[in-house]
Motif scaffolding. Structure first.
Motif, PDB file in Angstrom:
ATOM      1  N   ASN A 194       2.358   6.443  -7.007  1.00  0.00           N
ATOM      2  CA  ASN A 194       1.283   7.258  -7.582  1.00  0.00           C
ATOM      3  C   ASN A 194       1.366   8.730  -7.183  1.00  0.00           C
ATOM      4  O   ASN A 194       0.515   9.519  -7.582  1.00  0.00           O
ATOM      5  CB  ASN A 194      -0.080   6.685  -7.188  1.00  0.00           C
ATOM      6  CG  ASN A 194      -0.369   5.390  -7.900  1.00  0.00           C
ATOM      7  OD1 ASN A 194       0.055   5.189  -9.027  1.00  0.00           O
ATOM      8  ND2 ASN A 194      -1.065   4.486  -7.226  1.00  0.00           N
ATOM      9  N   THR A 195       2.382   9.085  -6.410  1.00  0.00           N
ATOM     10  CA  THR A 195       2.559  10.473  -5.992  1.00  0.00           C
ATOM     11  C   THR A 195       3.123  11.282  -7.151  1.00  0.00           C
ATOM     12  O   THR A 195       4.005  10.818  -7.879  1.00  0.00           O
ATOM     13  CB  THR A 195       3.514  10.536  -4.778  1.00  0.00           C
ATOM     14  OG1 THR A 195       2.924   9.805  -3.707  1.00  0.00           O
ATOM     15  CG2 THR A 195       3.755  11.964  -4.334  1.00  0.00           C
ATOM     16  N   LYS A 239       0.831  -1.211   0.000  1.00  0.00           N
ATOM     17  CA  LYS A 239       0.000   0.000   0.000  1.00  0.00           C
ATOM     18  C   LYS A 239       0.863   1.256   0.000  1.00  0.00           C
ATOM     19  O   LYS A 239       0.581   2.211  -0.721  1.00  0.00           O
ATOM     20  CB  LYS A 239      -0.943  -0.005   1.204  1.00  0.00           C
ATOM     21  CG  LYS A 239      -2.113  -0.945   1.046  1.00  0.00           C
ATOM     22  CD  LYS A 239      -3.036  -0.868   2.239  1.00  0.00           C
ATOM     23  CE  LYS A 239      -4.233  -1.766   2.024  1.00  0.00           C
ATOM     24  NZ  LYS A 239      -5.176  -1.702   3.147  1.00  0.00           N
ATOM     25  N   LEU A 240       1.923   1.248   0.813  1.00  0.00           N
ATOM     26  CA  LEU A 240       2.802   2.415   0.859  1.00  0.00           C
ATOM     27  C   LEU A 240       3.574   2.596  -0.450  1.00  0.00           C
ATOM     28  O   LEU A 240       3.735   3.731  -0.921  1.00  0.00           O
ATOM     29  CB  LEU A 240       3.760   2.317   2.049  1.00  0.00           C
ATOM     30  CG  LEU A 240       3.120   2.588   3.413  1.00  0.00           C
ATOM     31  CD1 LEU A 240       4.053   2.191   4.549  1.00  0.00           C
ATOM     32  CD2 LEU A 240       2.710   4.050   3.540  1.00  0.00           C
ATOM     33  N   LEU A 274       8.731  -5.774   2.578  1.00  0.00           N
ATOM     34  CA  LEU A 274       8.260  -5.360   3.889  1.00  0.00           C
ATOM     35  C   LEU A 274       8.567  -3.900   4.197  1.00  0.00           C
ATOM     36  O   LEU A 274       7.834  -3.256   4.934  1.00  0.00           O
ATOM     37  CB  LEU A 274       8.901  -6.242   4.979  1.00  0.00           C
ATOM     38  CG  LEU A 274       8.652  -7.744   4.812  1.00  0.00           C
ATOM     39  CD1 LEU A 274       9.500  -8.546   5.792  1.00  0.00           C
ATOM     40  CD2 LEU A 274       7.178  -8.076   4.975  1.00  0.00           C
ATOM     41  N   GLY A 275       9.656  -3.391   3.690  1.00  0.00           N
ATOM     42  CA  GLY A 275      10.031  -1.996   3.894  1.00  0.00           C
ATOM     43  C   GLY A 275      10.787  -1.749   5.176  1.00  0.00           C
ATOM     44  O   GLY A 275      11.843  -1.122   5.180  1.00  0.00           O
ATOM     45  N   TYR A 276      10.270  -2.233   6.299  1.00  0.00           N
ATOM     46  CA  TYR A 276      10.889  -1.920   7.592  1.00  0.00           C
ATOM     47  C   TYR A 276      12.255  -2.558   7.787  1.00  0.00           C
ATOM     48  O   TYR A 276      12.989  -2.196   8.712  1.00  0.00           O
ATOM     49  CB  TYR A 276       9.961  -2.268   8.758  1.00  0.00           C
ATOM     50  CG  TYR A 276       9.450  -3.688   8.810  1.00  0.00           C
ATOM     51  CD1 TYR A 276      10.283  -4.753   9.124  1.00  0.00           C
ATOM     52  CD2 TYR A 276       8.104  -3.948   8.576  1.00  0.00           C
ATOM     53  CE1 TYR A 276       9.792  -6.053   9.194  1.00  0.00           C
ATOM     54  CE2 TYR A 276       7.599  -5.229   8.646  1.00  0.00           C
ATOM     55  CZ  TYR A 276       8.452  -6.281   8.967  1.00  0.00           C
ATOM     56  OH  TYR A 276       7.960  -7.562   9.030  1.00  0.00           O
ATOM     57  N   ASN A 277      12.647  -3.477   6.923  1.00  0.00           N
ATOM     58  CA  ASN A 277      13.996  -4.060   6.977  1.00  0.00           C
ATOM     59  C   ASN A 277      15.007  -3.271   6.151  1.00  0.00           C
ATOM     60  O   ASN A 277      16.163  -3.669   6.055  1.00  0.00           O
ATOM     61  CB  ASN A 277      13.980  -5.512   6.500  1.00  0.00           C
ATOM     62  CG  ASN A 277      13.468  -6.455   7.557  1.00  0.00           C
ATOM     63  OD1 ASN A 277      13.625  -6.212   8.747  1.00  0.00           O
ATOM     64  ND2 ASN A 277      12.849  -7.541   7.127  1.00  0.00           N
ATOM     65  N   ILE A 278      14.580  -2.178   5.539  1.00  0.00           N
ATOM     66  CA  ILE A 278      15.467  -1.359   4.713  1.00  0.00           C
ATOM     67  C   ILE A 278      15.938  -0.166   5.533  1.00  0.00           C
ATOM     68  O   ILE A 278      15.124   0.573   6.099  1.00  0.00           O
ATOM     69  CB  ILE A 278      14.750  -0.885   3.435  1.00  0.00           C
ATOM     70  CG1 ILE A 278      14.253  -2.080   2.615  1.00  0.00           C
ATOM     71  CG2 ILE A 278      15.693   0.002   2.600  1.00  0.00           C
ATOM     72  CD1 ILE A 278      13.336  -1.708   1.462  1.00  0.00           C
ATOM     73  N   HIS A 279      17.258   0.023   5.589  1.00  0.00           N
ATOM     74  CA  HIS A 279      17.876   1.121   6.332  1.00  0.00           C
ATOM     75  C   HIS A 279      18.857   1.812   5.396  1.00  0.00           C
ATOM     76  O   HIS A 279      19.796   1.168   4.913  1.00  0.00           O
ATOM     77  CB  HIS A 279      18.598   0.599   7.572  1.00  0.00           C
ATOM     78  CG  HIS A 279      17.708  -0.218   8.453  1.00  0.00           C
ATOM     79  ND1 HIS A 279      16.906   0.346   9.417  1.00  0.00           N
ATOM     80  CD2 HIS A 279      17.463  -1.550   8.486  1.00  0.00           C
ATOM     81  CE1 HIS A 279      16.218  -0.611  10.017  1.00  0.00           C
ATOM     82  NE2 HIS A 279      16.528  -1.764   9.470  1.00  0.00           N
ATOM     83  N   VAL A 280      18.633   3.099   5.123  1.00  0.00           N
ATOM     84  CA  VAL A 280      19.504   3.829   4.202  1.00  0.00           C
ATOM     85  C   VAL A 280      20.085   5.054   4.905  1.00  0.00           C
ATOM     86  O   VAL A 280      19.435   5.681   5.735  1.00  0.00           O
ATOM     87  CB  VAL A 280      18.772   4.235   2.898  1.00  0.00           C
ATOM     88  CG1 VAL A 280      18.277   2.995   2.158  1.00  0.00           C
ATOM     89  CG2 VAL A 280      17.628   5.186   3.157  1.00  0.00           C
ATOM     90  N   GLY A 281      21.317   5.389   4.523  1.00  0.00           N
ATOM     91  CA  GLY A 281      22.014   6.527   5.109  1.00  0.00           C
ATOM     92  C   GLY A 281      21.711   7.831   4.395  1.00  0.00           C
ATOM     93  O   GLY A 281      20.742   7.943   3.632  1.00  0.00           O
ATOM     94  N   GLU A 282      22.572   8.807   4.624  1.00  0.00           N
ATOM     95  CA  GLU A 282      22.441  10.137   4.037  1.00  0.00           C
ATOM     96  C   GLU A 282      22.595  10.077   2.517  1.00  0.00           C
ATOM     97  O   GLU A 282      23.373   9.287   1.996  1.00  0.00           O
ATOM     98  CB  GLU A 282      23.534  11.063   4.597  1.00  0.00           C
ATOM     99  CG  GLU A 282      23.534  11.194   6.108  1.00  0.00           C
ATOM    100  CD  GLU A 282      22.384  12.019   6.630  1.00  0.00           C
ATOM    101  OE1 GLU A 282      22.056  13.048   6.007  1.00  0.00           O
ATOM    102  OE2 GLU A 282      21.803  11.629   7.655  1.00  0.00           O
ATOM    103  N   ASP A 284       8.075  11.595   2.968  1.00  0.00           N
ATOM    104  CA  ASP A 284       7.278  11.152   4.120  1.00  0.00           C
ATOM    105  C   ASP A 284       6.872   9.687   3.986  1.00  0.00           C
ATOM    106  O   ASP A 284       6.923   8.925   4.957  1.00  0.00           O
ATOM    107  CB  ASP A 284       6.021  12.013   4.276  1.00  0.00           C
ATOM    108  CG  ASP A 284       6.313  13.423   4.767  1.00  0.00           C
ATOM    109  OD1 ASP A 284       7.443  13.683   5.261  1.00  0.00           O
ATOM    110  OD2 ASP A 284       5.405  14.279   4.648  1.00  0.00           O
ATOM    111  N   ILE A 285       6.472   9.282   2.795  1.00  0.00           N
ATOM    112  CA  ILE A 285       6.068   7.886   2.573  1.00  0.00           C
ATOM    113  C   ILE A 285       7.260   6.951   2.778  1.00  0.00           C
ATOM    114  O   ILE A 285       7.137   5.914   3.438  1.00  0.00           O
ATOM    115  CB  ILE A 285       5.456   7.711   1.168  1.00  0.00           C
ATOM    116  CG1 ILE A 285       4.161   8.510   1.050  1.00  0.00           C
ATOM    117  CG2 ILE A 285       5.205   6.224   0.874  1.00  0.00           C
ATOM    118  CD1 ILE A 285       3.653   8.672  -0.376  1.00  0.00           C
ATOM    119  N   ILE A 286       8.415   7.324   2.231  1.00  0.00           N
ATOM    120  CA  ILE A 286       9.616   6.491   2.397  1.00  0.00           C
ATOM    121  C   ILE A 286       9.989   6.386   3.878  1.00  0.00           C
ATOM    122  O   ILE A 286      10.378   5.324   4.355  1.00  0.00           O
ATOM    123  CB  ILE A 286      10.785   7.044   1.550  1.00  0.00           C
ATOM    124  CG1 ILE A 286      10.499   6.819   0.058  1.00  0.00           C
ATOM    125  CG2 ILE A 286      12.121   6.420   1.945  1.00  0.00           C
ATOM    126  CD1 ILE A 286      10.240   5.365  -0.343  1.00  0.00           C
TER     127      ILE A 286
END
Length: 178
Positions: free
Chosen positions: A32-33, A25-26, A66-74, A43-45
């Motif tokens: 679609n933004t 959904k996210l 799942l999304g929540y397992n993704i961690h990205v830096g600067e 905000d969605i990311i």
């Protein structure tokens, strides 16, 4: 070499379905933004990913498990059509660029036909700082790509990549030092 941690999961569990639907959904909302709604996209990311450094930029047609397992830096950048299968953690350092049509896959399945559709495994992927992954690359489960390295377009990375090298090919091999 020590065997990397494998996380095993059963397909079709209610918790996995719920988490996957949330991510879909996210990502649908993100894709679609309007292209000029930079704040909304960010905000969605930030809702989708486990953690996000400053100044993220991800092009449309992004997908993940799942999304929540993704961690990205600067200063993270991902080009069009990026897919991250994050059944295990994907940790990306600072100042990384990912070209279009890149697949980062933590997930795999049994080689035994009778078990293949029932469950799977996942191994974390780590990408260091200042890494550039060219277009149409594939990064397979359990790989670590160390700092300052470049993965040439079209490469398939099946094993760890040292710092300060250019890797190319299928399977990716060291082309030269940087």
């Amino acid at each position: 070499m020590e065997d990397k941690l494998k996380i095993y999961y059963r397909r079709g569990t209610e918790e996995l379905k719920r988490d996957n639907i949330r991510a879909h959904k996210l990502t649908q909302e993100f894709n679609n933004t309007d292209v000029e709604e930079f704040g909304k996209k960010e905000d969605i990311i930030r809702k989708l990913f486990g953690s996000v450094g400053g100044n993220p930029s991800i092009e449309h047609n992004f997908h993940c498990d799942l999304g929540y397992n993704i961690h990205v830096g600067e200063n993270f950048y991902a080009g069009y059509n990026c897919t991250i299968l994050d059944m295990a953690e994907v940790i990306v350092g600072n100042n990384c660029m990912i070209g279009p049509n890149v697949g980062i896959y933590t997930a795999g399945h049994s080689t035994e036909p009778k078990d293949r559709n029932k469950s799977g495994y996942a191994q974390p992927i780590k990408i260091g700082n200042d890494v550039w992954i060219g277009g149409s690359c594939t990064i397979l489960p359990g790989v670590t790509i160390n700092d300052n390295s470049i993965i040439a377009a079209g490469s398939v990375v099946i094993k760890d990549v040292p710092s300060n090298v250019i890797m190319a090919g299928n399977p990716a091999k060291k082309l030269k030092n940087i």
